[in-house]
Design an enzyme around this catalytic site. Sequence first.
Site, PDB file in Angstrom:
ATOM      1  N   TRP A  78      42.466  42.879  57.664  1.00 32.11           N
ATOM      2  CA  TRP A  78      43.261  41.864  56.964  1.00 32.11           C
ATOM      3  C   TRP A  78      43.677  40.731  57.881  1.00 32.11           C
ATOM      4  O   TRP A  78      43.647  39.563  57.472  1.00 32.11           O
ATOM      5  CB  TRP A  78      44.457  42.504  56.265  1.00 32.11           C
ATOM      6  CG  TRP A  78      44.015  43.419  55.163  1.00 32.11           C
ATOM      7  CD1 TRP A  78      44.195  44.769  55.080  1.00 32.11           C
ATOM      8  CD2 TRP A  78      43.270  43.052  53.987  1.00 32.11           C
ATOM      9  NE1 TRP A  78      43.619  45.264  53.933  1.00 32.11           N
ATOM     10  CE2 TRP A  78      43.041  44.239  53.248  1.00 32.11           C
ATOM     11  CE3 TRP A  78      42.767  41.852  53.494  1.00 32.11           C
ATOM     12  CZ2 TRP A  78      42.334  44.241  52.037  1.00 32.11           C
ATOM     13  CZ3 TRP A  78      42.069  41.859  52.291  1.00 32.11           C
ATOM     14  CH2 TRP A  78      41.863  43.036  51.584  1.00 32.11           C
ATOM     15  N   ASP A  92      51.998  39.468  57.410  1.00 28.85           N
ATOM     16  CA  ASP A  92      51.463  40.040  56.171  1.00 28.85           C
ATOM     17  C   ASP A  92      51.977  41.474  56.080  1.00 28.85           C
ATOM     18  O   ASP A  92      51.594  42.333  56.866  1.00 28.85           O
ATOM     19  CB  ASP A  92      49.928  40.004  56.232  1.00 28.85           C
ATOM     20  CG  ASP A  92      49.262  40.699  55.030  1.00 28.85           C
ATOM     21  OD1 ASP A  92      49.984  41.231  54.158  1.00 28.85           O
ATOM     22  OD2 ASP A  92      48.015  40.695  54.986  1.00 28.85           O
ATOM     23  N   LYS A 116      50.473  47.111  46.222  1.00 29.31           N
ATOM     24  CA  LYS A 116      50.514  48.327  47.032  1.00 29.31           C
ATOM     25  C   LYS A 116      51.838  49.072  46.824  1.00 29.31           C
ATOM     26  O   LYS A 116      51.854  50.276  46.657  1.00 29.31           O
ATOM     27  CB  LYS A 116      50.327  47.997  48.520  1.00 29.31           C
ATOM     28  CG  LYS A 116      49.163  47.067  48.822  1.00 29.31           C
ATOM     29  CD  LYS A 116      47.794  47.732  48.734  1.00 29.31           C
ATOM     30  CE  LYS A 116      46.650  46.745  48.618  1.00 29.31           C
ATOM     31  NZ  LYS A 116      46.393  45.938  49.787  1.00 29.31           N
TER      32      LYS A 116
HETATM   33  C1  LIG Z   1      45.467  44.626  50.024  1.00 30.38           C
HETATM   34  C2  LIG Z   1      45.827  43.752  51.181  1.00 30.38           C
HETATM   35  C3  LIG Z   1      45.530  42.378  51.207  1.00 30.38           C
HETATM   36  C4  LIG Z   1      44.731  41.699  50.104  1.00 30.38           C
HETATM   37  O1  LIG Z   1      45.471  41.510  48.995  1.00 30.38           O
HETATM   38  P1  LIG Z   1      44.891  40.658  47.751  1.00 30.38           P
HETATM   39  O2  LIG Z   1      46.062  40.651  46.833  1.00 30.38           O
HETATM   40  O3  LIG Z   1      43.724  41.417  47.214  1.00 30.38           O
HETATM   41  O4  LIG Z   1      44.524  39.324  48.238  1.00 30.38           O
HETATM   42  C5  LIG Z   1      45.950  41.635  52.278  1.00 30.38           C
HETATM   43  N1  LIG Z   1      46.627  42.185  53.287  1.00 30.38           N
HETATM   44  C6  LIG Z   1      46.927  43.505  53.313  1.00 30.38           C
HETATM   45  C7  LIG Z   1      47.700  44.079  54.463  1.00 30.38           C
HETATM   46  C8  LIG Z   1      46.538  44.321  52.260  1.00 30.38           C
HETATM   47  O5  LIG Z   1      46.846  45.631  52.268  1.00 30.38           O
END
Ligand SMILES: *Cc1c(COP(=O)(O)O)cnc(C)c1O
Length: 371
Positions: A112, A183, A207
């Site tokens: 990511w 993030d 998540k």
């Molecule tokens: C799932 C995830 C993403 C991607 O998320 P989207 O909503 O599909 O763009 C980005 N960063 C992390 C840490 C993730 O777990």
Amino acid sequence: MVTMPPRREPKVTVHNFNAGPAVLPREVMEQVREEFLDWHGLGISITEMSHRSPAFTAVAQQSVRDLTALLAIPEHYRILFLQGGASHMMSMAPLNLSGKTDCADYVITGNWSQRAVTEARRLTNVNIAASAADVNFTTIPDPSGWRCSASPAYLYYCDNETIAGLEFPAVPDAGGEAVLVSDMTSNFLSRPLEVERYGLIFAGAQKNVAPAGLSIALVREDLLGRARADVPFLYDFKLLAESDSMFNTPPVFNWYVAGLTFAWIREQGGVEQMHDNARRRSGKLYDFIDTSDFYSNPVDKPYRSRMNVPFTLADANLDRSFLTAAEDNGLLGLKGHRNVGGMRASMYNGLPEASVDALVEFMAHFAARYG
Ligand SMILES: *Cc1c(COP(=O)(O)O)cnc(C)c1O
């Protein structure tokens, strides 16, 4: 009608280890079902009314109050509820916080943060302050050794790498005064957070919070209004903050569910309780894996994720049998990410500890039979 796969018979208790979209708290899902067709006696669903109606306004305001309380968010931060996913934020960070000739520092600890770098390179100058790619994302390079640039627009990292199963144990202290951007998609609301250490924190909802299609951002107020002139309007933090995330129609259903999740976490005892739960759940699984010759996890212990536990079997030829037998026993979503193979158990806030007990019991039986 969509054709569905046949129902499992006899019906077994299901445990949901999906990485995302993922399990949500049972009580939240039950409340959604309960009030879906008739929201609080209004005769229509929360998804069937204006986002500017008194009912939805109350939902939105309560969600902001609950989130503020959960994370003790200081007054000089703005909370944004945005259309789209975490990946949108990978464009929004450089567009809002850096000029085209600025330099932004990035730390790569998994897929990511790697994706964030790929996007940022199109929009600004990128300095890779550190990368764990050479060790296959099994550890986090010590922040004291990060090669940060002299005056970066910001320093970006991913707090929990969902695929590698790698989590920062604390806020990284890289020395400088850079605006910290993180993030936190896969560990948001799973532990207390020192919000003031950050310029921008963001999380896709799917998540730990709500269905996919919503992301949440906490932005320090003094960073609003720095976007470059040609930023698309829906990517401009300032515009979104000034309109209380209602410049256009927000994803009302997701926002409503997020609000229910925030209230649920408060009832459970807050993010401290989520942290305790997460440590207990992941601790059980890691302890079992570490005492087994049959299963292994490659991540350096201090950096192991409390949310996502990748593991491999001693013999990869058994992977398919493992997954089939797991599904037969109601253990869903254990297939590892297509980039890394093996297995992965994702254990977000909504996952009961009993699901981990069931998984460990199954893994022990499987190892005894095939090991
Ligand atoms: C799932 C995830 C993403 C991607 O998320 P989207 O909503 O599909 O763009 C980005 N960063 C992390 C840490 C993730 O777990």
